[in-house]
Scaffold this motif. Structure first.
Motif, PDB file in Angstrom:
ATOM      1  N   GLY A  81     -53.776   7.407  24.369  1.00 61.11           N
ATOM      2  CA  GLY A  81     -53.948   5.983  24.575  1.00 61.11           C
ATOM      3  C   GLY A  81     -54.279   5.183  23.333  1.00 61.11           C
ATOM      4  N   TYR A  82     -54.423   5.853  22.185  1.00 61.92           N
ATOM      5  CA  TYR A  82     -54.823   5.116  20.983  1.00 61.92           C
ATOM      6  C   TYR A  82     -53.837   5.378  19.852  1.00 61.92           C
ATOM      7  N   TYR A  83     -52.905   4.433  19.654  1.00 64.07           N
ATOM      8  CA  TYR A  83     -51.922   4.483  18.571  1.00 64.07           C
ATOM      9  C   TYR A  83     -51.195   5.831  18.499  1.00 64.07           C
ATOM     10  N   SER A  84     -50.438   6.117  19.546  1.00 61.76           N
ATOM     11  CA  SER A  84     -49.674   7.358  19.579  1.00 61.76           C
ATOM     12  C   SER A  84     -48.232   7.049  19.979  1.00 61.76           C
ATOM     13  N   LEU A  86     -47.078   7.271  22.738  1.00 63.09           N
ATOM     14  CA  LEU A  86     -47.055   6.742  24.100  1.00 63.09           C
ATOM     15  C   LEU A  86     -46.454   5.340  24.151  1.00 63.09           C
ATOM     16  N   ASP A  87     -46.729   4.497  23.177  1.00 65.45           N
ATOM     17  CA  ASP A  87     -46.148   3.143  23.156  1.00 65.45           C
ATOM     18  C   ASP A  87     -44.631   3.200  23.200  1.00 65.45           C
ATOM     19  N   ALA A  88     -44.040   4.030  22.343  1.00 62.30           N
ATOM     20  CA  ALA A  88     -42.581   4.148  22.296  1.00 62.30           C
ATOM     21  C   ALA A  88     -42.032   4.732  23.586  1.00 62.30           C
ATOM     22  N   ARG A  90     -43.313   4.424  26.582  1.00 67.43           N
ATOM     23  CA  ARG A  90     -43.404   3.388  27.616  1.00 67.43           C
ATOM     24  C   ARG A  90     -42.259   2.390  27.510  1.00 67.43           C
ATOM     25  N   ARG A  91     -41.828   2.110  26.286  1.00 68.84           N
ATOM     26  CA  ARG A  91     -40.709   1.178  26.105  1.00 68.84           C
ATOM     27  C   ARG A  91     -39.374   1.797  26.527  1.00 68.84           C
TER      28      ARG A  91
END
Length: 208
Positions: A81-84, A86-88, A90-91
Motif C-alpha cells: 500500500g505504500y509506493y509499490s 500496486l498503483d500500476a 490497479r490502473r
C-alpha cells in the motif's frame, strides 16, 4: 477467464518478517513476479518467474498473459500500500482481480527500532520522487518518516529540511539495512547530517 493477482508484501528485507499468508501464497505460486533479490530469496524450481526491472509495461504484459491460465503472485518490498507496483496494477486490472496481502514496511520497522509511536507522524517518500514542501513543513513537535534513495539521501534531505525551517538541532535517526545482520541506526541531528557523508537507501526519522 482471468485468475487472481495476489500482491504480497515481503517486508523490509529479511525473510523472517514475511507474514505466513504471504509466504504460503509465494510458495504455492505457479507464476511468481518480483525483484531480483526477492526471486533469489523465495523462488523455487518449477515456478515460472518474471523479474521486475525498469520496464513496468513488460511486467504488466507478462501478468496479463499469465492470468488467463493461472493465478499470479507479485512480490513487492515492504507493504504493497505504500509506493509499490500496486498503483500500476490497479490502473491495468479490475479491482476484483487483485488480492493484497500486507507486509511490514521499512517505515514501520524504523519506528519500532526506535520504540517510537508513529500514529502522529507524517510519512513521505524521496525514493524516485520529491515530496511537496507542505509535506515536509516544520511544526513544533513534528515527526517525519522519510524513505530515501541514492540521490535523495541523509545529507541532501537534511539540508533541504533546514532550508524549509527545521532547526539544525532537530533529532535525526538514519536507519539503513533494516532487518539484516548489518542493520545500522545512526542517531544524530539535521545540522550534523547535512555536512556528514551521505547514507542512502534507508529511512530517516526526524523529530522536532
Amino acid at each position: 477467464m482471468e485468475h487472481q493477482i495476489i500482491v504480497a508484501g515481503i517486508g523490509p528485507g529479511h525473510p523472517d518478517f514475511v507474514l505466513p499468508a504471504a509466504r504460503a501464497a509465494i510458495e504455492s505460486a505457479q507464476v511468481l513476479v518480483g525483484g531480483s533479490r526477492a526471486l533469489e530469496d523465495f523462488a523455487h524450481s518449477g515456478q515460472e518467474t518474471m523479474t521486475i526491472r525498469g520496464d513496468i509495461d513488460a511486467v504488466l504484459s507478462f501478468i496479463k498473459e499469465k492470468i488467463q491460465k493461472t493465478q499470479v503472485v507479485v512480490m513487492v518490498s515492504g507493504d504493497p500500500g505504500y509506493y509499490s507496483l500496486l498503483d500500476a496494477l490497479r490502473r491495468e486490472f479490475s479491482l476484483h482481480t487483485l488480492v493484497v496481502i500486507p507486509g511490514v514496511s521499512s517505515l514501520q520497522m524504523a519506528f519500532s527500532r526506535l520504540a517510537l509511536p508513529w500514529h502522529g507522524a507524517r510519512l513521505a517518500s524521496f525514493h524516485g520522487r520529491v515530496p511537496q514542501a507542505a509535506e515536509l513543513a516544520y511544526q513544533e513537535g513534528a515527526l517525519l518518516g522519510l524513505l530515501t534513495d541514492r540521490v535523495n539521501n541523509s545529507r541532501t534531505i537534511s539540508a533541504q529540511l533546514i532550508a524549509l525551517g527545521w532547526p539544525p538541532d532537530a533529532e535525526l535517526h538514519i536507519c539503513s539495512r533494516l532487518s539484516y545482520e548489518d542493520e545500522a541506526i545512526v542517531h544524530t541531528t539535521l545540522g550534523e547530517a547535512s555536512s556528514a557523508p551521505e547514507i542512502s537507501h534507508g529511512v530517516l526519522v526526524v523529530k522536532a
